[in-house]
Structures are given as C-alpha cells and as structure tokens.
Enzyme design. Structure first.
Site, PDB file in Angstrom:
ATOM      1  N   SER A 124       0.810  -1.212   0.000  1.00 45.31           N
ATOM      2  CA  SER A 124       0.000   0.000   0.000  1.00 45.31           C
ATOM      3  C   SER A 124       0.844   1.263   0.000  1.00 45.31           C
ATOM      4  CB  SER A 124      -0.919  -0.010   1.222  1.00 45.31           C
ATOM      5  OG  SER A 124      -0.153  -0.197   2.401  1.00 45.31           O
ATOM      6  N   ASP A 277       9.450  -6.686  12.057  1.00 45.73           N
ATOM      7  CA  ASP A 277       8.598  -7.571  11.256  1.00 45.73           C
ATOM      8  C   ASP A 277       9.447  -8.663  10.595  1.00 45.73           C
ATOM      9  OD1 ASP A 277       6.222  -8.468  10.184  1.00 45.73           O
ATOM     10  OD2 ASP A 277       6.257  -7.119   8.468  1.00 45.73           O
TER      11      ASP A 277
END
Length: 537
Positions: A124, A277
C-alpha cells in the site's frame, strides 16, 4: 467535531463502509458517527475483516495490531483479524517512472542500465522493482506510491480523534490507552512514507550486526536515495518457508535458525534496536548457512527501562519465578502496588511458568497466554510492548520453519546469563550514582524545611506536642541533623553499591585476593568497630 469535518469526504466513506458490513455502532462509540448506523446484517469477525480490507492500508494495519491484542478482544475476532491482507492493485510503471525520476532529479537511465517494469513487490505504501546499476550491479528500487498519502493522513487524523473521544467517553476504554495505540500506528505508517528513515534504519542495523560474519544486511546507495526512493543491494537467497529449496541447496535448518536467532536477540537485548517484522519474506538463507535480513521499514526501539523489563521477563521464565513474573505484569499495567501481587495473579503466573518453562517454549502460544492472563486479571499492557511481543513471536515462528525444535528461551539464555554476571558499565554506574546522589542530596536539603513545616502545622492544630531531647536542643534542630546524616548515609551507600563490585576487583593479587577486596574487608571491620563503639554495643 472540527477534526472529523476537516476530512468529511473520507469520513463519509468510512461510515458507509462500516455500515454496509454491520459495524456502524463502532463509529458511533468513537464519536465519528452522528447516530446509530447499522447495516442489514450484524457485524461478525469475518465481516469486520472485510470492512477493514475495503478501507485500505491504515485500517488493515490497525486490524493486524488488534489481532495481537487478545487482552482486548475475544479469540474469534483476533483470529479473523490475523488474516488481514492489504488489497492494493499495483500502479503501472508509466506512473511510477515519473515519480522515480523526480526523486532521482535526473532521467533514470543516467543511474540504471535497466529496470524491470513489473514490480517484484507491491504494498500500500510503495512498490519494489528489480534493476541494474550502470556497472551491472543487481539492486532493488523501492518507490513510494503517489496516490495513497493524502488518504492515509486523513485516516490517521480520524483515528486519533476517535481514540481520544472513546477514551473520554469510557473510563474502561481509557485504561487501554487507545490514543497511544493510534500514535504507535501513525508513527509506523508515517515512517514507511519516508524512505530516508528506512535507509537510516538499514545502516544502523548493518553497523549493529557487523560482528556477526554469517549475517548480511543489504548495502545502500545513499547518493540515489531520498524520501520517495531508495536503492539497495539485491540479495538472492532462499526463504525459510521453502524447505525443499533449502535441502536442495545443502543448507542446514537448525544452524540457520541459531544464526538468525542470535542476531535477533543481540539486536533486541543488547543494541535495543530490532527488526519489528521478521517474517519469512524478510529473511533469506544464503550459501554457507548465512542469513540475510532485509526490509527495515518497521524497526522497534527499546528504552533502557523497557530493555531491563524484557530481561526480567526472560529471567522469570528461565529461573521459573512466578512472583517476579506477576510483579512485572503489574508494573507493565501501571499498578500502584507492584510488590504484593493479588493471589489470583500470582496463581495464574505460576500456571504460566509451569506451562512454558519446562519444555521448549512456543513463544506465540506464550504471548497469547500472557494476553489472556492480562485480560482475566483486568490489567492492561502498553502499546509499545505489544509491538515488541509481535516481533518476538514472528521471529520465533520464522526460526521454527528452519528448525521445528527451536526454542526462543534457549536462544535467550546466553544473553540472560551474561546479564546476570555482567558488571554495570562505567557510564551506567556514573548515571545511576548521579541520579541517586542527586535525589538523596535534594532530600537532604528539603527534609529540614519539610520537618519545620510539619512541626508548624502540628503546633497550630488541635493536637499540640512538646518534646524535649535528653541532650538539650529543640526537636527541629535534632531532626534536621538526623536528616542530613541519613542523606549522607544514603549517598555513601549508593557509592558503595555501585562502585563496590568494580573496586573489589582492582589492584594486584595479595594472598589470592585483589588488593581492592582486602581494603573492602578492612573497611567493613573498621565500620563495624566504629558502630559498636558509637552505639555502645
């Protein structure tokens, strides 16, 4: 309503989407909807996931964070949100090319000999392309998308407003610090929009892991990188999730897991800067059982206090100490009294320790258990701790792909043992002594005034007291002198506690002990003799 009206068009889209999926009442509670708004069907976990996916990257990331907060939501909702994925159609190269050249400040052919027009990664926030520099070096180019930022900023403003409203309307909601949660979300997303920050994170991680010869971090070309574009080395490797490819390449899973875990634990427990992450797509196995870490758009940072708490968390599990674990949960929850845990919490901590300290630790299961325990005991965890737990659980899951018997606690034990045995660094000693001495000195200066004020109020109230000391003098003067002696004793005690371990090892050996130890023994004997003479023991 000044803030929501600023983004009225986007707010209308959000209300319509949530209403369509049966979640309009959520917006009503957050102060974003003027009245009850319900769809044709009730909101279910699956429909909430669909609504968040339809609303785009900010709401997807919010849902992903909520999926880790089992202290806030029930398991069916958390399970549904854990499957959230951003659905973004890649922009064509014709649109991204203009953005790349604007960021470079020149035609791209002056820097690259080739760029593959189909992205090898799309999200995104940005898109990633394979390319070659003029000298033939393989690189990847990350370019931020030009069509998302305005909407994302509007979403963040609306969520910040909703969090503040929800906390103001409900003390129960306020306990969970929704505003802090949204700030964490906003910080992470805004950092992804600024590729300069990711470049700095990458260089910092490379420096922190320079002492690990089997760990690689991509090289950066800072001269070509900017806020909207970043150029870095392309590393070709095998993802941890591809067991067949790992075996075909002759790579050893347990060795790779040990290499990756040591690097991650070092970043977390020593450097206090960690990959937030570390999923299988951000790690690669390389020939020679090396590990590569990529994509540092999300990096977590620990304060010194949080680092000590994390070490205490690991120590409590390693040493099977349920009371220490219960106290830590109370501290994280901001409880007033952390020294006497409630019986129910201590019992729950005991069950947790018994379940997770006697065999290989499944960190994901352990963190889920912590969240459920916190919820059952009506406690709350700070938002930054949830990001930390999520990163630890993700790393644990990735290492288990390489080695099914991998145990995070076993990997952490050397760091825990090192922390238990290590002496404080000189700069830490100086900082601790300075803080303690300053507080003690301030107490010594303020104590006489406080005592005088207390005595004055006592003399003016209903209760009056007159005390005469055996040796003469008034009470205020005697207490003032005692306060100064106490302050001096506290400062001296702080000095001995902080500098004692260092001085005890100083000097040459005399009869098998360092000279500093002998001086300490003589000082102890002299102090006992002085106290016995002073107090006539």
């Amino acid at each position: 309503m000044a803030l929501p009206l600023r983004d009225a068009r986007r707010l209308a889209e959000i209300i319509a989407t949530f209403t369509r999926f049966g979640g309009g009442w959520l917006l009503e509670r957050g102060g974003l909807s003027p009245g009850p708004a319900r769809g044709d069907e009730d909101l279910t976990p699956a429909r909430l996931r669909q609504a968040l996916e339809a609303l785009g990257p900010v709401f997807v990331k919010l849902g992903q964070i909520l999926s880790t907060r089992r202290d806030l939501i029930d398991a069916p909702w958390a399970d549904a949100l854990s499957h959230l994925r951003a659905r973004v159609t890649p922009l064509p190269w014709s649109e991204m090319e203009a953005r790349a050249e604007t960021a470079l400040g020149r035609p791209w052919r002056e820097v690259f000999s080739a760029i593959t027009p189909e992205p090898i990664g799309s999200a995104s926030i940005g898109q990633v392309y394979a390319a070659k520099l003029l000298d033939g070096t393989d690189v990847v180019i990350k370019i931020t998308r030009p069509d998302q930022e305005e909407r994302i900023q509007a979403d963040l403003r609306l969520l910040e407003y909703a969090a503040a409203r929800a906390a103001a309307l409900s003390p129960g909601v306020a306990r969970y610090q929704p505003a802090a949660m949204v700030r964490e979300l906003a910080r992470a997303i805004r950092a992804e929009f600024d590729l300069t920050e990711e470049a700095e994170n990458t260089e910092e991680m490379a420096a922190n892991l320079a002492g690990f010869p089997k760990v690689r971090v991509p090289k950066l070309w800072r001269a070509y990188s900017s806020r909207d574009l970043m150029v870095q080395e392309r590393i070709f490797g095998t993802p941890p999730s591809d067991a067949e490819a790992l075996a075909a390449a002759g790579l050893d899973g347990p060795t790779l897991a040990a290499v990756g875990a040591e690097a991650f634990m070092h970043s977390l427990l020593v450097e206090r800067v960690f990959h937030a992450d570390p999923h299988p797509g951000n790690l690669f196995a390389l020939p020679g059982n090396q590990m590569a870490f990529i994509d540092f758009g999300m990096v977590g940072r620990l304060t010194t206090a949080r680092q000590r708490e994390l070490m205490a968390f690991l120590k409590a599990i390693v040493t099977a100490d349920p009371k220490a674990f219960a106290k830590l949960l109370l501290r994280w929850s901001g409880a007033d009294n952390i020294h006497t845990p409630p019986a129910s919490l201590e019992a729950a901590a005991g069950r947790f320790i018994a379940r997770h300290s006697r065999r290989g630790l499944d960190l994901s299961r352990a963190i889920t258990d912590i969240m459920e325990m916190v919820r059952e005991e009506n406690l709350a965890l700070p938002p930054d701790l949830v990001l930390l737990f999520k990163a630890m659980a993700t790393a644990d899951g990735t290492m288990k792909l390489l080695d099914p018997s991998f145990d995070s606690i076993t990997a952490a034990k050397p760091f825990v043992a090192r922390d238990l045995l290590a002496l404080p660094k000189p700069e830490e000693l100086a900082a601790r002594f300075s803080d303690f001495a300053g507080a003690a000195a301030a107490f010594g200066e303020e104590a006489p005034d406080l005592l005088r004020a207390g005595l004055a109020r006592l003399s003016e109230g209903r209760l009056r007291a007159e005390v005469t000391l055996a040796g003469g003098g008034d009470l205020a003067r005697a207490l003032e002198q005692a306060a100064r002696r106490i302050a001096g004793g506290l400062v001296l005690a702080a000095l001995l506690l902080t500098m004692g371990p260092v001085l005890a090892k100083a000097g040459p050996l005399v009869a098998g002990l360092p000279l500093g130890s002998w001086l300490g023994i003589l000082g102890l004997i002299g102090g006992v003799w002085h106290i016995s003479r002073r107090w006539k023991l």
